[in-house]
Write a protein that holds these residues in place. Structure first.
Motif, PDB file in Angstrom:
ATOM      1  N   ASP A  79       0.845  -1.202   0.000  1.00  0.00           N
ATOM      2  CA  ASP A  79       0.000   0.000   0.000  1.00  0.00           C
ATOM      3  C   ASP A  79       0.877   1.247   0.000  1.00  0.00           C
ATOM      4  OD1 ASP A  79      -1.840   2.009   0.343  1.00  0.00           O
ATOM      5  OD2 ASP A  79      -2.582   1.314   2.287  1.00  0.00           O
ATOM      6  N   TRP A  80       1.038   1.852  -1.159  1.00  0.00           N
ATOM      7  CA  TRP A  80       1.854   3.055  -1.257  1.00  0.00           C
ATOM      8  C   TRP A  80       1.202   4.253  -0.581  1.00  0.00           C
ATOM      9  CZ3 TRP A  80       4.531   3.739  -6.672  1.00  0.00           C
ATOM     10  CH2 TRP A  80       5.443   2.692  -6.858  1.00  0.00           C
ATOM     11  N   ASN A  81      -0.107   4.323  -0.551  1.00  0.00           N
ATOM     12  CA  ASN A  81      -0.765   5.521  -0.024  1.00  0.00           C
ATOM     13  C   ASN A  81      -0.431   5.742   1.447  1.00  0.00           C
ATOM     14  OD1 ASN A  81      -2.344   6.777  -2.210  1.00  0.00           O
ATOM     15  ND2 ASN A  81      -3.331   4.780  -2.305  1.00  0.00           N
ATOM     16  N   ARG A  82      -0.388   4.683   2.213  1.00  0.00           N
ATOM     17  CA  ARG A  82      -0.037   4.815   3.626  1.00  0.00           C
ATOM     18  C   ARG A  82       1.413   5.281   3.775  1.00  0.00           C
ATOM     19  NH1 ARG A  82      -1.162  -0.363   7.232  1.00  0.00           N
ATOM     20  NH2 ARG A  82       0.188  -1.270   5.647  1.00  0.00           N
ATOM     21  N   THR A  83       2.312   4.678   2.996  1.00  0.00           N
ATOM     22  CA  THR A  83       3.732   5.059   3.045  1.00  0.00           C
ATOM     23  C   THR A  83       3.933   6.490   2.566  1.00  0.00           C
ATOM     24  OG1 THR A  83       4.479   2.780   2.754  1.00  0.00           O
ATOM     25  CG2 THR A  83       6.008   4.519   2.104  1.00  0.00           C
ATOM     26  N   PHE A  84       3.291   6.859   1.470  1.00  0.00           N
ATOM     27  CA  PHE A  84       3.454   8.203   0.923  1.00  0.00           C
ATOM     28  C   PHE A  84       2.908   9.265   1.870  1.00  0.00           C
ATOM     29  CE2 PHE A  84       3.820   7.169  -3.918  1.00  0.00           C
ATOM     30  CZ  PHE A  84       4.981   6.462  -3.649  1.00  0.00           C
ATOM     31  N   ALA A  85       1.803   8.978   2.544  1.00  0.00           N
ATOM     32  CA  ALA A  85       1.266   9.933   3.521  1.00  0.00           C
ATOM     33  C   ALA A  85       2.268  10.167   4.649  1.00  0.00           C
ATOM     34  CB  ALA A  85      -0.056   9.418   4.076  1.00  0.00           C
ATOM     35  N   GLU A  86       2.965   9.120   5.056  1.00  0.00           N
ATOM     36  CA  GLU A  86       3.983   9.259   6.096  1.00  0.00           C
ATOM     37  C   GLU A  86       5.178  10.055   5.579  1.00  0.00           C
ATOM     38  OE1 GLU A  86       5.389   8.227  10.091  1.00  0.00           O
ATOM     39  OE2 GLU A  86       3.568   8.800   9.049  1.00  0.00           O
ATOM     40  N   PHE A  87       5.569   9.833   4.344  1.00  0.00           N
ATOM     41  CA  PHE A  87       6.669  10.601   3.770  1.00  0.00           C
ATOM     42  C   PHE A  87       6.304  12.080   3.647  1.00  0.00           C
ATOM     43  CE2 PHE A  87       8.814   6.859   1.289  1.00  0.00           C
ATOM     44  CZ  PHE A  87       9.211   6.311   2.489  1.00  0.00           C
ATOM     45  N   VAL A  88       5.071  12.368   3.294  1.00  0.00           N
ATOM     46  CA  VAL A  88       4.616  13.765   3.249  1.00  0.00           C
ATOM     47  C   VAL A  88       4.753  14.403   4.623  1.00  0.00           C
ATOM     48  CG1 VAL A  88       2.594  15.253   2.973  1.00  0.00           C
ATOM     49  CG2 VAL A  88       3.076  13.502   1.267  1.00  0.00           C
TER      50      VAL A  88
END
Length: 238
Positions: free
Chosen positions: A123-132
């Motif tokens: 799930d990229w969306n969870r990871t990307f939200a954390e990177f943001v």
């Protein structure tokens, strides 16, 4: 079980990454790495970088050599140990899974770099939200992944528009290692990134001239079918 299979594989591969990849793997040394580092400033003095999926620490060392302040993370304990052996106490190195929440403060980093690691994340969306959350406004997110025109060949049913968990076997140091990763279509790669970031550039790398001289048939193959895709994006300022 999927995540543990990936961790087990990279625990096995850690010694190869520490001692051999930098000299024996042209797909890294003369293809992916030159294209990635070309997107970063030659001087990174004062820049705070998160190396997300640091493997044996090659990128961590490059960032340090350019003057950056570096935090390196990897899900494999063996890779973390290899990175610590490479760079000593010059950077903070942690065994962490960036598919989960990370123990760092908001707006800590100017740059997050992830080399050939995100295709192990479902799930990229969870990871990307954390990177943001971790990036400063306007901060850079640079990552490389398998190119969708390459990894579709590992799909049994060739269902391009379906995200799949796939299996491959890598022969390293005379033995085979079972590898597992997720493939996804290009539109998912782009749209998941755009949901969280502004895309600055998409790069389909060209292998170096040294690659061409030493591996001409592989060079020609890569010109017809790229293996990797690089995305350079930025955190929105608003």
């Amino acid at each position: 079980m999927n995540k543990q299979q990936i961790i087990d594989a990279y625990d096995i591969l850690a010694s190869h990454y520490e001692h051999s990849v930098d000299y024996e793997s042209p797909y890294n040394t003369e293809y992916e790495r030159p294209a990635m580092v070309d997107q970063l400033p030659s001087s990174m003095k004062g820049i705070h970088v998160l190396d997300a999926g640091c493997a044996a620490g090659w990128y961590t060392e490059q960032f340090l050599n350019r003057g950056a302040n570096v935090t390196a993370i990897d899900v494999s304990s063996e890779m973390v140990a290899a990175t610590k052996r490479r760079i000593g106490k010059k950077a903070e190195v942690y065994q962490l899974d960036f598919e989960n929440a990370l123990p760092f403060a908001d707006s800590t980093y100017d740059c997050i770099v992830s080399s050939l690691a995100l295709h192990y994340i479902a799930d990229w969306n969870r990871t990307f939200a954390e990177f943001v959350r971790l990036l400063k406004p306007g901060g850079t997110f640079l990552f490389s992944v398998h190119h969708p025109t390459m990894d579709i060949h590992f799909s049994e049913n060739k269902e391009y528009f379906k995200r799949e968990f796939l299996h491959d076997r890598w022969k390293k140091s005379g033995k085979y290692v079972d590898m597992y990763f997720y493939r996804r279509p290009l539109q998912d790669i782009i749209n998941d990134t755009l949901h969280h970031f502004e895309i600055e550039k998409m790069i389909e790398p060209i292998p170096t001239e040294e690659f061409r001289r030493n591996y001409p048939s592989s060079y020609e193959k890569l010109l017809k079918q790229p293996s990797f895709l690089i995305i350079k994006a930025k955190k929105k300022r608003f």
